[in-house]
Design an enzyme around this catalytic site. Structure first.
Site: not given
Ligand code: SAH
Length: 248
Positions: A102, A136, A174, A189
């Site tokens: 995160p 964690e 990609r 895209d």
């Protein structure tokens, strides 16, 4: 020379379909673009107590468990550096270590393209080693010494890094030359120029009473282009108005 991607994980099974299925599966089978090899390194093999020795409770208390720095280091040396014949004193020149968390740099269209250009093109120099966090997270000392880049795939918490690593591999390939049938297609895209894609239609021309927008079967390419651009703005305004405020 075949380029190598290594993934240190407690759950190598996650990566089986990635190696076998779809466009990215074809890359790893040498059927598309540059040849890349995907090697999974099973973390439990590198702890003294197998699966049970990979994590420990956190110093200072708190919920959950933390992945041990020494076990991860052992996996890096014994599971990547030695079998990969990398230089033990100079491996930083030969591969980059990527972690997901995160706290990382937001993974979006521009970080994705930058990553692909650094690591996945013909003239890219370095291999890649991904570390999949669990529990964690990972002891900070391993991260500060061995990890080069950290990416976050969204403002939510996954139960492990495997899906984040797969999202990174899938989306960045990609932009690797020769991977998509038409190298332009990634550039048409969503998120290019901060816009979403226009709606798409295919046969039949009428479905449950709904007809394809007439302009698309008019044969007038100029008008079709204008329609597509207008629809891109319409879709973006409807679904992701925040993108319109971003710098191009
Ligand atoms: N305690 C951590 C979350 C641990 S989740 C925290 O609060 O930040 C277990 C692992 O999943 C993490 O170590 C990371 O490798 C991965 N992970 C979780 N969410 C992620 C996300 N949004 N992006 C990338 N990786 C993520």
């Amino acid at each position: 020379m075949t380029r190598r991607i290594w993934v240190i994980t407690m759950f190598p099974d996650f990566f089986k379909p990635l190696k076998e299925v779809g466009v990215v599966g074809q890359v790893f089978q040498g059927m598309r673009g540059e040849k890349f090899e995907l090697n999974t390194v099973f973390l439990s093999d590198y702890s003294k107590k197998g699966f049970k020795g990979v994590d420990e409770s956190p110093y200072g208390g708190g919920p959950g468990m933390v992945m041990r720095a020494d076990v991860l280091k052992n996996a890096l040396v014994e599971g990547v550096i030695k079998p990969g014949n990398y230089d033990e004193d100079n491996f930083k020149e030969e591969f980059s270590v990527i972690f997901t968390a995160p706290r990382g740099v937001v993974w979006n269209s521009s970080s994705c393209k930058k990553f692909a250009n650094t690591y996945l093109q013909k003239d890219s120099k370095k291999d890649l080693v991904f570390i999949c966090g669990r529990y964690e997270g990972v002891d900070e000392r391993f991260l500060s010494r061995y990890v080069d880049e950290v990416y976050c795939i969204g403002d939510f918490v996954l139960s492990g890094g495997e899906i984040a690593v797969m999202a990174i591999i899938d989306s960045s390939f990609r932009f690797s030359e020769g991977v998509l049938g038409n190298d332009q297609s990634a550039l048409c895209d969503s998120f290019e120029y901060n816009l979403l894609e226009h709606p798409q239609y295919t046969r039949p021309s009428e479905f449950e009473g709904m007809k394809v927008p007439p302009v698309l079967i008019s044969g007038n390419h100029k008008k079709i282009e204008i329609w597509k651009e207008e629809m891109q703005v319409e879709m973006t305004t409807k679904w992701r108005a925040d993108l319109l405020d971003k710098e191009k």
